[in-house]
Scaffold this active site. Structure first.
Site, short mmCIF file in Angstrom:
data_model
loop_
_atom_site.label_atom_id
_atom_site.label_comp_id
_atom_site.label_asym_id
_atom_site.label_seq_id
_atom_site.Cartn_x
_atom_site.Cartn_y
_atom_site.Cartn_z
CD GLU A 498 -68.44 -75.06 -13.13
OE1 GLU A 498 -68.01 -75.07 -14.28
OE2 GLU A 498 -69.56 -74.63 -12.82
C1 LIG Z 1 -66.05 -70.41 -3.61
C2 LIG Z 1 -66.25 -71.84 -3.89
C3 LIG Z 1 -67.46 -72.30 -4.40
C4 LIG Z 1 -67.68 -73.67 -4.58
N1 LIG Z 1 -68.92 -74.12 -4.97
C5 LIG Z 1 -69.16 -75.45 -4.93
C6 LIG Z 1 -70.49 -75.96 -5.09
O1 LIG Z 1 -71.45 -75.20 -5.30
N2 LIG Z 1 -70.70 -77.29 -4.99
C7 LIG Z 1 -69.67 -78.15 -4.76
O2 LIG Z 1 -69.92 -79.34 -4.67
N3 LIG Z 1 -68.40 -77.71 -4.62
C8 LIG Z 1 -68.13 -76.39 -4.67
N4 LIG Z 1 -66.85 -75.94 -4.50
C9 LIG Z 1 -65.77 -76.90 -4.34
C10 LIG Z 1 -64.81 -76.90 -5.52
O3 LIG Z 1 -65.35 -77.57 -6.60
C11 LIG Z 1 -63.50 -77.54 -5.00
O4 LIG Z 1 -62.88 -76.52 -4.26
C12 LIG Z 1 -62.62 -78.04 -6.07
O5 LIG Z 1 -63.18 -79.20 -6.60
C13 LIG Z 1 -61.22 -78.35 -5.61
O6 LIG Z 1 -61.20 -79.07 -4.42
P1 LIG Z 1 -60.31 -78.55 -3.19
O7 LIG Z 1 -60.52 -77.11 -3.05
O8 LIG Z 1 -60.59 -79.42 -2.05
O9 LIG Z 1 -58.81 -78.75 -3.66
P2 LIG Z 1 -57.93 -80.07 -3.53
O10 LIG Z 1 -58.63 -81.19 -4.20
O11 LIG Z 1 -57.51 -80.24 -2.14
O12 LIG Z 1 -56.69 -79.70 -4.42
C14 LIG Z 1 -55.61 -78.87 -3.96
C15 LIG Z 1 -54.70 -78.60 -5.15
O13 LIG Z 1 -54.22 -79.84 -5.68
C16 LIG Z 1 -54.47 -79.92 -7.05
N5 LIG Z 1 -54.74 -81.31 -7.41
C17 LIG Z 1 -55.61 -82.17 -6.84
N6 LIG Z 1 -55.56 -83.35 -7.45
C18 LIG Z 1 -54.66 -83.24 -8.45
C19 LIG Z 1 -54.14 -84.11 -9.44
N7 LIG Z 1 -54.53 -85.35 -9.56
N8 LIG Z 1 -53.20 -83.64 -10.28
C20 LIG Z 1 -52.75 -82.37 -10.17
N9 LIG Z 1 -53.20 -81.50 -9.26
C21 LIG Z 1 -54.14 -81.93 -8.42
C22 LIG Z 1 -55.69 -79.03 -7.31
O14 LIG Z 1 -55.67 -78.56 -8.63
C23 LIG Z 1 -55.44 -77.92 -6.30
O15 LIG Z 1 -54.60 -76.97 -6.88
C24 LIG Z 1 -66.62 -74.58 -4.34
C25 LIG Z 1 -65.39 -74.11 -3.88
C26 LIG Z 1 -65.20 -72.78 -3.64
C27 LIG Z 1 -63.89 -72.33 -3.11
#
Ligand SMILES: Cc1cc2nc3c(=O)[nH]c(=O)nc-3n(C[C@H](O)[C@H](O)[C@H](O)COP(=O)(O)OP(=O)(O)OC[C@H]3O[C@@H](n4cnc5c(N)ncnc54)[C@H](O)[C@@H]3O)c2cc1C
Length: 816
Positions: A498
């Protein structure tokens, strides 16, 4: 002498006028009168200078004059430098509403507006659900069994959750749901946080997903079909936004739906051919209906002229041909249902779009609008809930765990983390319940949702780490007796989902808040877009008045002059006055940062994060003060309030200091620092005496401890799984009797009055009884007490090959 007097009166008067944001006319009047007095009574130079000042005020402050020369120039400069707001950002900005966050941005928070959101109790039905159904559900959970033995909730718990309507908390009664208030949803999730798999499983369908999207945007037909089925658990929903290429930047999702004709139920209909790859989708492995976000295209113009319609959400039944669903990911520490969903050329009819064809392309707006409410509840409630369990367990354990002849709770090193957990739990609960209360009053708190999500899940991380530390090896050792280790391991889930915390803190809280909550920036941008000079003039000069006002308020309040009257008791009032002072400083610094960095501020995330930290800490302090104001406070709670407010205000000031240290314009930084903190830092970390008091209260059978763990699962009913919190509570109730007996026995042993070989506490109790040091009653009591203590100190051990999934691969070491 007269010259000096005139200057002092003029400055004081101007500051007074600025503090009230009274406008140009009073300032003009003041300068003209003082100037005239100077000229009449012989202070001619000062009199002329004051009149020149009056001229400047008139030229810049009176609309009739400034609109001729100043406003057009400012408008041209503004058009060049104002940040471009992308469509995605505009949607985010327009979502939700502004309430207390806007007051903090104004620099003049009107506390009564916050107090007007009077907090109501849960209804009888809601409270009964929290007391009964939640206790039953919690009592069916064994963390070890769920995480390791079956990697799922037990089937009888699934049945219970469906039967009792846990999945339909947000669904109206007319569709068979529970229609709970936001506060009640939060209370349920806080109680269920005793097990993170349970909390997530119930939280997700009640948060952002098909249920909420349907309620707000679904067609009547979609609502009538799905909502009753979601309410009683016949349908289990999931929502798929994230994929391998689109995480935080969710709008970049490459999943597509192309408008075309196809066969559905044997008929030729207009529909969408979907190709998508989603991952990490919670509940996907068992979901019966998938909410899917994709980019919709109409290359053949079957719907109209627009080819790229934008992000769209549809509801797709699990058994739709071509959908691959059912595999599982393995989220760290916790086995809640989570997995990928894929599809290649999956054909769906257009009326599966949530809201029908009319809502094609509105998906991002829908998601962002729903997020402002859901993000305030699920994860923040989980954080508040697990924090209060962590407190109950840590307080209990540190009292019964004795080292160096003392409960470890008596050691200052342990008291520090205990008090920290208590404060974090106290703040988290106030923040989540008070914000939920504003939702019940109709607010859609967009910026607070980002504050709560990131701040409270960071609190959760700290509370769990502190609780682990004070338990030592007891919770490092996994097994059925370990109530904490699995939740600790699963903590990164809350940090990431989220809106991952780093992005939320650095980009969203201030980045979104600066425009969203600012009283004038949105109007200025709108005036720019509409090329509306009078509207720009009105907004920009009110804005200027606010900047001067904030500078005057921050400076004078920083000197301790003119503290605002606040509607709180003598304990809370000083903190409310400090929130007002720092809010003025925040308003000033926010404007200064935006003006000096312009669109560059977006990239200066570390600065933006610090401004966000100030806002977050002021918001959390406000929620705490409101809770204090409204609730019956118990013994030692004032100490916890002092500790918590001081911690938050210290953090806010620290963020200011780091902002001043890093603003690229050094002259501006020095000026801001001089205005905002004329006497330097005011708030230090809480004093050790607070720490000692709080740690003692939460590790004994005190009213404060009971208040902090209210509405958690803390009873042990027949047929339920073991409840360590109930056992600790019972032990703490007994430890007041046990403590003097321990001391008497230890003293006698130290003096050599008991046999030297009586090393175990149990042996000493027997020896003390035999020596007549304690009577029969006390001996019986101590035997039972020690047995229970030893139970709670114990950990699990396993067969040598117990952890190997592949038993065949186990090497039986030659230990002969
Ligand atoms: C257990 C679990 C359950 C989930 N459930 C759902 C679900 O039900 N439905 C769904 O659609 N998604 C779901 N997700 C996805 C979740 O919402 C994403 O993991 C989340 O949005 C972050 O994306 P990412 O993990 O690809 O990180 P990335 O986007 O790759 O980010 C990597 C790091 O970079 C940082 N970052 C990225 N952009 C910026 C910025 N502009 N400025 C500063 N920092 C930044 C992030 O904070 C993070 O620390 C789930 C994920 C997990 C792990």
């Amino acid at each position: 002498m007269l010259e000096l007097l005139l200057i002092v009166v003029a400055l004081a008067g101007l500051v007074w006028i600025m503090r009230r944001e009274a406008g140009a006319l009073p300032a003009l009047g003041l300068l003209l009168i003082l100037g005239a007095l100077g000229i009449v009574f012989g202070a001619v130079t000062v009199g002329v200078l004051l009149w020149l000042g009056a001229l400047a005020v008139a030229a810049c402050g009176l609309p009739i004059l400034r609109r001729r020369w100043l406003t057009p120039r400012l408008f041209t400069a503004f058009k060049k430098s104002a940040p471009k707001v992308s469509e995605t950002e505009r949607i985010a900005l327009e979502a939700g509403s502004v309430a207390w966050d806007g007051e903090l941005f104004s620099g003049r928070p009107q506390w009564q507006r916050l107090l007007d959101f009077g907090t109501t109790q849960l209804s009888e039905e809601e409270q009964a659900f929290v007391d009964n159904q939640c206790s039953v559900a919690a009592g069916m959970c064994n963390a070890w069994e769920i995480a390791r033995t079956r990697a799922d909730l037990p089937p009888e718990l699934w049945d219970y959750l469906k039967r009792e309507g846990f999945f339909g908390m947000i669904i109206p009664k007319r569709y068979g749901g529970l229609e709970f208030s936001a506060k009640a949803q939060s209370a349920v999730l806080q109680k269920l946080a005793v097990n993170e798999t349970l909390m997530v499983t119930v939280g997700v369908p009640n948060s952002l997903g098909p249920g909420e999207l349907l309620l707000k945007y679904g067609t009547e037909e979609q609502k009538d079909h799905y909502l009753p089925r979601l309410a009683d658990g016949r349908e289990i929903p999931c929502f798929g936004l994230t994929g391998p290429r689109a995480g935080s930047d969710a709008t970049s999702l490459p999943d597509v739906g192309v408008v075309c004709r196809g066969k559905h139920n044997g008929e030729d209909v207009l529909g969408l051919k979907l190709t998508f790859e989603k991952r990490w989708i919670t509940l996907a492995p068992i979901a019966t209906v998938v909410g899917l976000a994709f980019r919709m295209f109409d290359p053949d113009g079957l719907l109209g002229d627009t080819e790229d319609l934008g992000i769209t959400c549809a509801l797709i039944p699990r058994n739709t041909q071509g959908m691959e669903i059912g595999r599982r990911h393995h989220p760290i520490g916790s086995p809640f249902m989570n997995g990928p969903i894929r599809g290649q050329d999956v054909f769906i009819p257009l009326d599966w779009i949530i809201g029908g064809t009319e809502m094609a392309g509105q998906g991002w707006r829908m998601l962002v609008e729903c997020l402002s409410v859901g993000r305030c509840i699920t994860l923040p409630s989980g954080a508040s809930g697990i924090g209060r369990y962590a407190l109950g367990w840590a307080g209990g354990y540190t009292r019964i765990r004795r080292q160096f002849n003392l409960p470890v709770a008596e050691m200052e090193g342990v008291q520090e983390p205990l008090a920290r957990i208590a404060a974090h739990a106290y703040i988290a609960q106030a923040a989540v319940m008070q914000t939920a209360n504003t939702i019940d009053h109709g607010v859609k708190p967009a910026v607070p949702s980002a504050i709560l999500k990131s701040q409270l899940t960071e609190f959760q991380r700290n509370m769990l780490a502190d609780a682990m530390d004070v338990h030592g090896g007891r919770t490092v050792t996994l097994g059925p007796r370990n109530y904490l280790g699995i939740a600790y391991a699963a903590n990164p889930v809350s940090i990431t989902v989220e809106g991952a915390n780093i992005m939320t803190r650095n980009l969203m809280i201030f980045g979104q808040g600066a425009i969203r909550c600012h009283p004038y920036v949105l109007d200025e941008l709108a005036a720019k877009d509409n090329d509306d000079l009078p509207a720009f003039d009105k907004a920009i000069f009110r804005h200027a008045g606010m900047v001067f006002g904030n500078a005057a308020r921050a400076f004078t309040l920083g000197l301790g002059i003119g503290k605002p009257s606040v509607p709180f008791d003598e304990i809370a009032a000083p903190y409310a006055q400090e929130v007002a002072r720092l809010s003025a400083a925040f308003g000033l610094c926010a404007d200064a940062a935006m003006a000096s960095l312009g669109s560059g501020l977006k990239k200066r995330e570390m600065l933006s994060a610090r401004l966000g930290d100030v806002l977050s800490n002021l918001y959390l302090t406000s929620m705490l003060l409101k809770q204090w104001h409204e609730s019956d406070n118990v013994e030692h709670e004032a100490t916890l309030l002092h500790y918590s407010c001081r911690t938050l205000l210290h953090r806010a000031e620290q963020a200011f200091i780091e902002l001043f240290d890093n603003l690229p314009n050094r002259a501006l930084a020095t000026t801001l620092s001089g205005i905002a903190m004329p006497l330097g830092r005011r708030w230090h970390k809480p004093h050790d005496r607070f720490t000692r008091d709080i740690a003692h209260a939460v590790s004994t059978d005190s009213a404060l401890r009971h208040k902090l763990i209210e509405n958690t699962w803390n009873t042990q009913d027949a047929g339920q799984k073991d409840n360590p919190l109930a056992r600790y509570n019972a032990l703490l109730a007994d430890s007041e009797r046990a403590e003097p007996l321990y001391r008497r026995i230890a003293k006698a042993y130290g003096k050599g009055e008991l046999p030297a070989e009586a090393l175990h506490p149990e042996q000493r109790v027997e020896a003390a009884w035999e020596a007549g040091l304690i009577d029969e009653d006390d001996a019986i009591f101590m035997r039972r007490f020690e047995r229970e203590v030893l139970e709670m100190l114990s950990v699990d051990d396993f067969a040598f090959d117990a952890f190997a999934l592949d038993k065949e691969s186990v090497v039986w070491h030659d230990t002969a």
